[in-house]
Design a protein around this motif. Structure first.
Motif, PDB file in Angstrom:
ATOM      1  N   GLN A 181      -8.027   3.272   3.878  1.00  0.00           N
ATOM      2  CA  GLN A 181      -8.932   3.755   3.091  1.00  0.00           C
ATOM      3  C   GLN A 181      -8.443   3.259   1.610  1.00  0.00           C
ATOM      4  O   GLN A 181      -9.282   2.376   0.895  1.00  0.00           O
ATOM      5  CB  GLN A 181      -9.141   5.250   2.970  1.00  0.00           C
ATOM      6  CG  GLN A 181     -10.004   5.809   2.095  1.00  0.00           C
ATOM      7  CD  GLN A 181     -10.031   7.222   1.940  1.00  0.00           C
ATOM      8  OE1 GLN A 181      -8.964   8.020   2.291  1.00  0.00           O
ATOM      9  NE2 GLN A 181     -11.020   7.936   1.595  1.00  0.00           N
ATOM     10  N   LEU A 182      -7.386   2.987   1.305  1.00  0.00           N
ATOM     11  CA  LEU A 182      -6.556   2.509   0.032  1.00  0.00           C
ATOM     12  C   LEU A 182      -6.987   1.256  -0.053  1.00  0.00           C
ATOM     13  O   LEU A 182      -7.412   0.453  -0.789  1.00  0.00           O
ATOM     14  CB  LEU A 182      -5.444   2.857   0.073  1.00  0.00           C
ATOM     15  CG  LEU A 182      -4.473   2.153  -1.209  1.00  0.00           C
ATOM     16  CD1 LEU A 182      -5.146   2.594  -2.619  1.00  0.00           C
ATOM     17  CD2 LEU A 182      -3.120   2.317  -1.096  1.00  0.00           C
TER      18      LEU A 182
ATOM     19  N   LEU B 213       0.882  -1.071  -0.086  1.00  0.00           N
ATOM     20  CA  LEU B 213       0.046   0.083  -0.046  1.00  0.00           C
ATOM     21  C   LEU B 213       0.970   1.194   0.110  1.00  0.00           C
ATOM     22  O   LEU B 213       1.894   1.323   0.888  1.00  0.00           O
ATOM     23  CB  LEU B 213      -0.881   0.124   1.263  1.00  0.00           C
ATOM     24  CG  LEU B 213      -1.990  -1.252   1.464  1.00  0.00           C
ATOM     25  CD1 LEU B 213      -2.378  -1.200   2.725  1.00  0.00           C
ATOM     26  CD2 LEU B 213      -3.023  -1.435   0.379  1.00  0.00           C
ATOM     27  N   LEU B 214       0.560   2.044  -0.971  1.00  0.00           N
ATOM     28  CA  LEU B 214       1.453   3.206  -1.071  1.00  0.00           C
ATOM     29  C   LEU B 214       0.641   4.688  -1.344  1.00  0.00           C
ATOM     30  O   LEU B 214      -0.095   4.733  -2.362  1.00  0.00           O
ATOM     31  CB  LEU B 214       2.664   3.142  -2.143  1.00  0.00           C
ATOM     32  CG  LEU B 214       3.305   4.399  -2.362  1.00  0.00           C
ATOM     33  CD1 LEU B 214       4.158   4.873  -1.215  1.00  0.00           C
ATOM     34  CD2 LEU B 214       4.235   4.008  -3.327  1.00  0.00           C
ATOM     35  N   VAL B 215       0.557   5.488  -0.371  1.00  0.00           N
ATOM     36  CA  VAL B 215      -0.162   6.895  -0.454  1.00  0.00           C
ATOM     37  C   VAL B 215       0.823   7.628  -0.644  1.00  0.00           C
ATOM     38  O   VAL B 215       1.596   8.001   0.216  1.00  0.00           O
ATOM     39  CB  VAL B 215      -1.268   6.832   0.814  1.00  0.00           C
ATOM     40  CG1 VAL B 215      -1.907   8.431   0.628  1.00  0.00           C
ATOM     41  CG2 VAL B 215      -2.069   5.898   0.755  1.00  0.00           C
TER      42      VAL B 215
ATOM     43  N   VAL C 175      -7.123   8.864  -2.303  1.00  0.00           N
ATOM     44  CA  VAL C 175      -7.122   9.004  -1.112  1.00  0.00           C
ATOM     45  C   VAL C 175      -6.655  10.098  -0.446  1.00  0.00           C
ATOM     46  O   VAL C 175      -6.069  10.732  -0.969  1.00  0.00           O
ATOM     47  CB  VAL C 175      -6.187   7.552  -0.610  1.00  0.00           C
ATOM     48  CG1 VAL C 175      -5.876   7.535   0.958  1.00  0.00           C
ATOM     49  CG2 VAL C 175      -6.698   6.311  -1.019  1.00  0.00           C
ATOM     50  N   GLU C 176      -7.169  10.505   0.745  1.00  0.00           N
ATOM     51  CA  GLU C 176      -7.075  11.563   1.139  1.00  0.00           C
ATOM     52  C   GLU C 176      -5.876  12.038   1.915  1.00  0.00           C
ATOM     53  O   GLU C 176      -5.377  13.099   1.960  1.00  0.00           O
ATOM     54  CB  GLU C 176      -8.383  12.228   2.039  1.00  0.00           C
ATOM     55  CG  GLU C 176      -9.503  12.280   1.111  1.00  0.00           C
ATOM     56  CD  GLU C 176     -10.724  12.674   2.118  1.00  0.00           C
ATOM     57  OE1 GLU C 176     -10.672  12.985   3.102  1.00  0.00           O
ATOM     58  OE2 GLU C 176     -11.996  12.485   1.442  1.00  0.00           O
TER      59      GLU C 176
ATOM     60  N   GLY D 215      -3.830   8.410  -3.293  1.00  0.00           N
ATOM     61  CA  GLY D 215      -3.492   9.720  -3.239  1.00  0.00           C
ATOM     62  C   GLY D 215      -4.258  10.795  -4.000  1.00  0.00           C
ATOM     63  O   GLY D 215      -5.221  10.120  -4.789  1.00  0.00           O
ATOM     64  N   THR D 216      -4.215  12.050  -3.826  1.00  0.00           N
ATOM     65  CA  THR D 216      -5.147  12.763  -4.814  1.00  0.00           C
ATOM     66  C   THR D 216      -4.825  12.478  -6.171  1.00  0.00           C
ATOM     67  O   THR D 216      -3.596  12.263  -6.668  1.00  0.00           O
ATOM     68  CB  THR D 216      -4.985  14.132  -4.537  1.00  0.00           C
ATOM     69  OG1 THR D 216      -3.499  14.631  -4.663  1.00  0.00           O
ATOM     70  CG2 THR D 216      -5.532  14.650  -3.107  1.00  0.00           C
ATOM     71  N   THR D 217      -5.823  12.588  -7.248  1.00  0.00           N
ATOM     72  CA  THR D 217      -5.443  12.399  -8.624  1.00  0.00           C
ATOM     73  C   THR D 217      -4.152  13.030  -9.089  1.00  0.00           C
ATOM     74  O   THR D 217      -3.542  12.181  -9.969  1.00  0.00           O
ATOM     75  CB  THR D 217      -6.608  12.509  -9.337  1.00  0.00           C
ATOM     76  OG1 THR D 217      -7.893  11.903  -8.866  1.00  0.00           O
ATOM     77  CG2 THR D 217      -6.557  12.218 -10.617  1.00  0.00           C
ATOM     78  N   GLY D 218      -4.244  14.272  -8.955  1.00  0.00           N
ATOM     79  CA  GLY D 218      -3.157  15.024  -9.456  1.00  0.00           C
ATOM     80  C   GLY D 218      -1.832  14.380  -9.080  1.00  0.00           C
ATOM     81  O   GLY D 218      -0.877  14.546  -9.834  1.00  0.00           O
TER      82      GLY D 218
END
Length: 357
Positions: free
Chosen positions: A251-252, A135-137, A241-242, A213-216
């Motif tokens: 969440q991910l 898992l990587l955010v 993911v926020e 993460g955020t899309t951008g």
């Protein structure tokens, strides 16, 4: 799906398809720290009350189900080591019972309820994928690395970013600030990529990777970071993911369940396609006799077994292959070519390490 749990999955699938028009299906889950007497108490109370009421107040199917659970509990002096789960009901005129007393996971919570469906929540952790996923955010202000396996989500590391917020100043100083900011962001992305490679490829290898993460931010990370090509190949999906925290990792993991299931199916489909392409060559074996021979020579690299086979056959052949260092994959009959594999090859096939005479 884990081969060792296949028979369990098969039984749970059958129970999940059972439904009734009234609350007459009984689900009972007993943790190992509870006594059989404690488990029997509410059953006995409901049975005594139901047995004295008329059909309208307490339908006979419910009485029969309660009696079946009472009888099943009487077979035990104590709760088994990992707990006990009993289901009983008369959904269509015939009594249906199922007992689970040798569970791969420990029952944590007591359950006793009547419903229109059986409560299968005690087995949620069993029905999840048995693979391990990284898992990587990644966010501008930090990153979180974790692992998802049979035990749930584990936080491994959290990296803080020194990338500053955007400047509101104008002129050349703002341009210089933005150039420095972009450089720091790229450096942070590379730091995250390096840490991910060590964590997921060297420390403890993973079967797939979920990226959040955020899309951008995720898009820029994929474009600008020097992410190891092996990790790139393992990415099962990207998800919004926020937070780059344990909360974000959880969440991910939740959002990635469908992608994990699809990736598992893709792995099986690729192996089945490879097997079918090689049929007629000395690279594969099929049918019980030839595959048995290949197992005797320890020549099986990947064993393919149809889910139409009996659980005991799946267990025996699968364990033999895995004990020799081979991989065992289950081929559902609803796969493209799944029926063909079951019918034409008796549901048993193998991709070989080396040809056998």
């Amino acid at each position: 799906m884990s081969l060792s749990n296949y028979d369990l999955h098969e039984r749970l699938d059958r129970l999940s398809n059972v439904s009734a028009g009234r609350d007459i299906l009984i689900s009972l889950a007993v943790p190992p720290d509870e006594s059989i007497g404690e488990a029997r108490q509410p059953i006995e109370t409901d049975y005594a009350e139901a047995d004295q009421l008329d059909e309208q107040s307490s339908p006979k199917p419910l009485v029969d189900a309660l009696e079946a659970v009472r009888d099943r509990l009487s077979d035990y002096d104590e709760v088994p080591e990992t707990g006990l789960v009993v289901y009983a009901g008369v959904p269509d005129g015939d009594l249906l019972t199922a007992t689970f007393d040798d569970l791969p996971v420990e029952i944590e919570d007591s359950i006793y309820e009547h419903g229109t469906e059986f409560d299968l929540s005690p087995f949620e952790s069993v029905t999840e994928s048995s693979a391990t996923y990284g898992l990587l955010v990644v966010e501008r202000d930090g990153a979180a690395l974790g692992r998802l396996d049979d035990d749930g989500v584990e936080e491994i590391d959290v990296l803080d970013s020194d990338v500053p917020d955007k400047s509101s100043a104008g002129g050349q100083s703002a341009e210089r600030f933005e150039r420095d900011r972009e450089r720091q962001k790229r450096e942070f992305f590379d730091e995250v990529a390096d840490r991910a490679a060590v964590t997921f490829l060297e420390d403890d290898a993973i079967d797939g990777l979920l990226l959040g993460g955020t899309t951008g931010t995720v898009e820029r990370f994929r474009e600008e970071a020097e992410l190891d090509h092996e990790l790139e190949d393992l990415i099962a999906g990207e998800f919004a993911v926020e937070y780059a925290t344990l909360q974000g990792l959880e969440q991910l993991a939740e959002k990635g369940q469908e992608a994990i299931a699809e990736r598992d199916r893709e792995d099986v489909q690729e192996a089945l396609d490879e097997f079918l392409d090689e049929v007629g060559s000395d690279e594969v074996a099929y049918g019980e006799r030839d595959v048995e021979e290949a197992l005797e020579y320890e020549a099986v690299d990947t064993l393919l077994l149809s889910t139409t086979l009996e659980g005991t056959v799946l267990q025996e052949l699968g364990e033999r292959a895995e004990n020799q260092g081979g991989e065992t994959l289950l081929v559902p009959d609803d796969f493209p070519d799944g029926d063909r594999f079951a019918d034409a090859f008796d549901g048993i096939g193998a991709i070989l390490r080396f040809p056998i005479e």
